[in-house]
Design a protein around this motif. Structure first.
Motif, PDB file in Angstrom:
ATOM      1  N   ASP A 106      37.284  36.155  39.579  1.00  0.00           N
ATOM      2  CA  ASP A 106      37.320  37.513  40.261  1.00  0.00           C
ATOM      3  C   ASP A 106      38.340  38.422  39.703  1.00  0.00           C
ATOM      4  O   ASP A 106      38.508  39.676  39.846  1.00  0.00           O
ATOM      5  N   TRP A 107      39.665  37.835  39.447  1.00  0.00           N
ATOM      6  CA  TRP A 107      40.840  38.665  39.028  1.00  0.00           C
ATOM      7  C   TRP A 107      40.798  39.594  38.090  1.00  0.00           C
ATOM      8  O   TRP A 107      41.245  40.759  38.084  1.00  0.00           O
TER       9      TRP A 107
ATOM     10  N   THR B 193      41.414  44.469  38.861  1.00  0.00           N
ATOM     11  CA  THR B 193      42.587  44.913  38.455  1.00  0.00           C
ATOM     12  C   THR B 193      42.704  46.425  38.306  1.00  0.00           C
ATOM     13  O   THR B 193      43.702  47.078  38.784  1.00  0.00           O
TER      14      THR B 193
ATOM     15  N   THR C  36      46.093  37.885  47.461  1.00  0.00           N
ATOM     16  CA  THR C  36      46.360  38.872  46.038  1.00  0.00           C
ATOM     17  C   THR C  36      45.211  39.780  45.958  1.00  0.00           C
ATOM     18  O   THR C  36      44.300  40.014  47.161  1.00  0.00           O
ATOM     19  N   ASN C  37      45.279  40.796  45.078  1.00  0.00           N
ATOM     20  CA  ASN C  37      44.417  41.718  44.925  1.00  0.00           C
ATOM     21  C   ASN C  37      42.929  41.488  44.636  1.00  0.00           C
ATOM     22  O   ASN C  37      42.182  42.357  44.937  1.00  0.00           O
ATOM     23  N   ALA C  38      42.809  40.344  44.223  1.00  0.00           N
ATOM     24  CA  ALA C  38      41.167  39.562  43.911  1.00  0.00           C
ATOM     25  C   ALA C  38      40.964  38.594  45.010  1.00  0.00           C
ATOM     26  O   ALA C  38      39.749  38.451  44.983  1.00  0.00           O
TER      27      ALA C  38
ATOM     28  N   LEU D 117      43.745  33.189  46.281  1.00  0.00           N
ATOM     29  CA  LEU D 117      43.743  32.208  45.367  1.00  0.00           C
ATOM     30  C   LEU D 117      44.901  31.123  45.453  1.00  0.00           C
ATOM     31  O   LEU D 117      46.146  31.567  46.222  1.00  0.00           O
TER      32      LEU D 117
ATOM     33  N   TYR E 200      46.851  31.557  40.282  1.00  0.00           N
ATOM     34  CA  TYR E 200      47.596  33.044  40.572  1.00  0.00           C
ATOM     35  C   TYR E 200      48.567  32.946  39.191  1.00  0.00           C
ATOM     36  O   TYR E 200      48.674  33.934  38.621  1.00  0.00           O
TER      37      TYR E 200
ATOM     38  N   THR F 132      47.049  34.240  36.059  1.00  0.00           N
ATOM     39  CA  THR F 132      46.967  35.788  35.930  1.00  0.00           C
ATOM     40  C   THR F 132      48.181  36.220  35.559  1.00  0.00           C
ATOM     41  O   THR F 132      48.389  37.245  34.873  1.00  0.00           O
TER      42      THR F 132
END
Length: 265
Positions: free
Chosen positions: A82-83, A87, A134-136, A139, A144, A147
């Motif tokens: 998903d990350w 972004t 997180t922004n996604a 996690l 993370y 990422t």
């Protein structure tokens, strides 16, 4: 009978932690030798100087510390794939935060040293299963950190492009994780089996709807090297340029994947 569901790729957490620390350490060593003139130079990231890029690299790492500072969520609601696709939505906020941090931290060596110390302490304290907002989505710390390896590799390449001759080395495990995650993101963006994308020695994925290849030489093949793939997947270069410069080989009527790029921006 439906096709078997692909198993999600996993990343060795010990190697990932070492990769993040190793890549960040390589950036620290390189930045220590930069002159004020070099730090004031332009980068390929619109509006950012080298100094701002370096501060952003530190900021990408401290995202771990900021996430850990929040109460632990009850359960994960996202997966690693998903990350990359999440972004772009935060680009304006990231730009403003980077500029503010740059003004607050004129001593880059001290800034990066503090981040390194803080990260090492955090990794010693928290298990990889620790959940982070997180922004996604939510996690695990282990996911993370993958990422963060991606962020470090992508921006190390930005730094090398901005300062001729700097040649910050790439941690092999960090580059491998970056290549694989971005290749898997392409396959998730355009699921299918008609086109095989090869990025030796780290990744091979199949993507794009159409006749599925089962044996022998695939009819549609794309092949490139890891750094070219990272640049394509993040919009640092475009498909026609990479093909024209012979950085990519593409054979077959479904081998033009330029319409799917970048996969992360």
């Amino acid at each position: 009978m439906p096709p078997a569901k692909k198993r999600a790729r996993t990343y060795d957490p010990v190697r990932t932690r070492a990769a993040v620390l190793g890549q960040f350490g390589a950036v620290r060593d390189a930045v220590r030798g930069l002159s004020q003139e070099q730090l004031a130079g332009d980068t390929r990231l619109a509006g950012w100087s080298v100094r701002e890029l370096v501060v952003h690299i530190g900021m990408a790492v401290t995202a771990v510390q900021r996430a850990v500072a929040h109460p632990e969520p009850a359960k994960a609601d996202a997966v690693l794939l998903d990350w990359p696709l999440a972004t772009a939505a935060n680009s304006a906020a990231i730009d403003a935060f980077t500029r503010d941090l740059t003004a607050e931290h004129p001593d880059l060596d001290a800034y990066l040293a503090d981040i390194d110390t803080s990260l090492r302490g955090l990794l010693a304290e928290h298990p990889g299963s620790r959940l982070l907002p997180t922004n996604a989505g939510v996690l695990s710390l282990d996911d993370y950190l993958v990422t963060r390896a991606v962020e470090l590799v992508v921006h190390t390449d930005d730094l090398n492009a901005a300062v001729p001759g700097l040649d910050v080395p790439y941690d092999r495990q960090a580059l491998a994780a970056t290549t694989r995650l971005l290749a898997d993101a392409l396959a998730a963006k355009a699921p299918g089996g008609s086109t095989e994308v090869r990025v030796p020695p780290y990744a091979v994925v199949q993507c794009v709807e159409g006749p599925r290849h089962t044996r022998g030489t695939p009819p549609n093949v794309v092949e490139t090297d890891p750094l070219t793939w990272v640049r394509l997947a993040t919009g640092r270069t475009d498909w026609p340029t990479a093909v024209e410069d012979a950085k990519v080989s593409a054979s077959g009527e479904r081998a033009d994947i330029g319409w799917l790029l970048p996969v992360m921006s």
